[in-house]
Design a protein around this motif. Structure first.
Motif, PDB file in Angstrom:
ATOM      1  N   ARG A  25       0.829  -1.207   0.000  1.00  0.00           N
ATOM      2  CA  ARG A  25       0.000   0.000   0.000  1.00  0.00           C
ATOM      3  C   ARG A  25       0.864   1.257   0.000  1.00  0.00           C
ATOM      4  N   TRP A  26       1.922   1.262   0.827  1.00  0.00           N
ATOM      5  CA  TRP A  26       2.820   2.422   0.861  1.00  0.00           C
ATOM      6  C   TRP A  26       3.511   2.606  -0.490  1.00  0.00           C
ATOM      7  N   ARG A  27       3.919   1.497  -1.107  1.00  0.00           N
ATOM      8  CA  ARG A  27       4.568   1.583  -2.418  1.00  0.00           C
ATOM      9  C   ARG A  27       3.626   2.149  -3.467  1.00  0.00           C
ATOM     10  N   ASP A  28       2.373   1.670  -3.475  1.00  0.00           N
ATOM     11  CA  ASP A  28       1.399   2.171  -4.442  1.00  0.00           C
ATOM     12  C   ASP A  28       1.114   3.652  -4.221  1.00  0.00           C
ATOM     13  N   GLN A  29       1.033   4.071  -2.957  1.00  0.00           N
ATOM     14  CA  GLN A  29       0.817   5.484  -2.662  1.00  0.00           C
ATOM     15  C   GLN A  29       1.995   6.324  -3.136  1.00  0.00           C
ATOM     16  N   ALA A  30       3.216   5.814  -2.949  1.00  0.00           N
ATOM     17  CA  ALA A  30       4.403   6.555  -3.384  1.00  0.00           C
ATOM     18  C   ALA A  30       4.429   6.688  -4.904  1.00  0.00           C
ATOM     19  N   ILE A  31       4.065   5.618  -5.617  1.00  0.00           N
ATOM     20  CA  ILE A  31       4.020   5.676  -7.080  1.00  0.00           C
ATOM     21  C   ILE A  31       2.960   6.673  -7.542  1.00  0.00           C
ATOM     22  N   ALA A  32       1.781   6.638  -6.908  1.00  0.00           N
ATOM     23  CA  ALA A  32       0.717   7.583  -7.273  1.00  0.00           C
ATOM     24  C   ALA A  32       1.159   9.019  -7.012  1.00  0.00           C
ATOM     25  N   LEU A  33       1.841   9.248  -5.888  1.00  0.00           N
ATOM     26  CA  LEU A  33       2.319  10.591  -5.567  1.00  0.00           C
ATOM     27  C   LEU A  33       3.342  11.058  -6.600  1.00  0.00           C
ATOM     28  N   GLY A  34       4.223  10.167  -7.010  1.00  0.00           N
ATOM     29  CA  GLY A  34       5.213  10.532  -8.021  1.00  0.00           C
ATOM     30  C   GLY A  34       4.571  10.919  -9.341  1.00  0.00           C
ATOM     31  N   TRP A  35       3.571  10.150  -9.781  1.00  0.00           N
ATOM     32  CA  TRP A  35       2.894  10.480 -11.035  1.00  0.00           C
ATOM     33  C   TRP A  35       2.126  11.791 -10.929  1.00  0.00           C
ATOM     34  N   LEU A  36       1.475  12.032  -9.801  1.00  0.00           N
ATOM     35  CA  LEU A  36       0.756  13.294  -9.619  1.00  0.00           C
ATOM     36  C   LEU A  36       1.708  14.483  -9.655  1.00  0.00           C
ATOM     37  N   LEU A 120      -8.306  -0.062 -25.029  1.00  0.00           N
ATOM     38  CA  LEU A 120      -6.976  -0.429 -24.574  1.00  0.00           C
ATOM     39  C   LEU A 120      -6.865  -1.934 -24.405  1.00  0.00           C
ATOM     40  N   ARG A 121      -5.639  -2.437 -24.481  1.00  0.00           N
ATOM     41  CA  ARG A 121      -5.430  -3.878 -24.399  1.00  0.00           C
ATOM     42  C   ARG A 121      -5.161  -4.356 -22.978  1.00  0.00           C
ATOM     43  N   VAL A 122      -4.698  -3.461 -22.115  1.00  0.00           N
ATOM     44  CA  VAL A 122      -4.469  -3.803 -20.709  1.00  0.00           C
ATOM     45  C   VAL A 122      -5.567  -3.125 -19.893  1.00  0.00           C
ATOM     46  N   ARG A 123      -6.460  -3.922 -19.305  1.00  0.00           N
ATOM     47  CA  ARG A 123      -7.665  -3.376 -18.669  1.00  0.00           C
ATOM     48  C   ARG A 123      -7.490  -3.199 -17.169  1.00  0.00           C
ATOM     49  N   THR A 124      -6.449  -2.527 -16.766  1.00  0.00           N
ATOM     50  CA  THR A 124      -6.256  -2.208 -15.349  1.00  0.00           C
ATOM     51  C   THR A 124      -6.503  -0.722 -15.139  1.00  0.00           C
ATOM     52  N   ASP A 125      -6.931  -0.374 -13.929  1.00  0.00           N
ATOM     53  CA  ASP A 125      -7.177   1.033 -13.622  1.00  0.00           C
ATOM     54  C   ASP A 125      -5.916   1.860 -13.778  1.00  0.00           C
ATOM     55  N   LEU A 126      -4.779   1.290 -13.357  1.00  0.00           N
ATOM     56  CA  LEU A 126      -3.527   2.031 -13.438  1.00  0.00           C
ATOM     57  C   LEU A 126      -3.160   2.325 -14.884  1.00  0.00           C
ATOM     58  N   ASN A 127      -3.268   1.331 -15.759  1.00  0.00           N
ATOM     59  CA  ASN A 127      -2.922   1.552 -17.156  1.00  0.00           C
ATOM     60  C   ASN A 127      -3.867   2.555 -17.802  1.00  0.00           C
ATOM     61  N   MET A 128      -5.163   2.458 -17.511  1.00  0.00           N
ATOM     62  CA  MET A 128      -6.115   3.410 -18.071  1.00  0.00           C
ATOM     63  C   MET A 128      -5.809   4.830 -17.609  1.00  0.00           C
ATOM     64  N   ALA A 129      -5.486   4.988 -16.319  1.00  0.00           N
ATOM     65  CA  ALA A 129      -5.204   6.322 -15.790  1.00  0.00           C
ATOM     66  C   ALA A 129      -3.937   6.904 -16.412  1.00  0.00           C
ATOM     67  N   LEU A 130      -2.869   6.101 -16.478  1.00  0.00           N
ATOM     68  CA  LEU A 130      -1.611   6.597 -17.029  1.00  0.00           C
ATOM     69  C   LEU A 130      -1.753   6.941 -18.512  1.00  0.00           C
TER      70      LEU A 130
END
Length: 204
Positions: A25-36, A120-130
């Motif tokens: 969870r901390w890793r995912d939050q850090a990745i989201a913060l970096g992209w934002l 899109l070919r990869v149907r994940t929320d992360l891929n759609m958002a990016l």
């Protein structure tokens, strides 16, 4: 029959899984913060220490007050593919900016827009958002709507003059998705982007 030792092993296993869950969870939050923070700098049009600090503050506020749905990052960061994505994205930014600037100053130019659907070919929320963020940052394209169930982005494309340009716009979006997946996707996602996309209708 379960003995004390078995119970101890189960407790240790649960604690280890809990620690891994918290780390994830901390890793995912850090990745989201970096992209934002990166998107914040791109929106300002300049990467600087002041924009980086303000981007981290704004991103932290977004994650605290507007928590995003839980998104699991199951991919792997590939530095070379990430460098390729960044360089190609910068080139597309420059090219699209010059194209939009030419339209703005050309006398009598009336650009014709179109709306296309790109599945899109990869149907994940992360891929759609990016992918949606990257597409929107390129001048001349704008994400109007996202269909989460079918992983479809509906884009408004500026200055189109025929079906060939609509096909080119769709292929650019899929190529952008491919570079993103190659930079941060999992092995299964890499295999998935090699499959041919399903064509969707267009409405000029």
């Amino acid at each position: 029959m379960t003995g004390p030792r078995d119970g101890g092993r189960e407790a240790v296993g649960e604690q280890s899984a809990s620690r891994r869950g918290r780390f994830g969870r901390w890793r995912d939050q850090a990745i989201a913060l970096g992209w934002l923070a990166l998107v914040w700098n791109l929106l300002w049009g300049q990467i600087s220490w002041a924009n980086l600090a303000s981007g981290l503050l704004v991103g932290s506020a977004v994650l605290v007050f507007f928590p995003l749905p839980a998104v699991t990052f199951g991919g792997r960061l590939r530095p070379w593919a990430l460098l390729v994505f960044a360089s190609r994205f910068a080139a597309e930014l420059v090219s699209a900016s010059l194209h939009v600037a030419r339209i703005a100053v050309q006398p009598g130019c009336r650009p014709r827009g179109a709306i296309i659907g790109v599945e899109l070919r990869v149907r994940t929320d992360l891929n759609m958002a990016l992918t949606a963020e990257a597409v929107t940052l390129v001048p001349g394209t704008l994400v109007l709507e996202m269909d989460r169930e079918s992983a479809t982005l509906y884009l408004h494309v500026l200055d189109t003059h025929g079906p060939a340009e609509l096909v080119a716009a769709r292929e650019r979006t899929l190529a952008l998705e491919r570079r993103i997946v190659r930079a941060v996707g999992s092995a299964a996602e890499l295999r998935r982007i090699d499959n041919p996309p399903v064509e969707k209708g267009t409405s000029p």
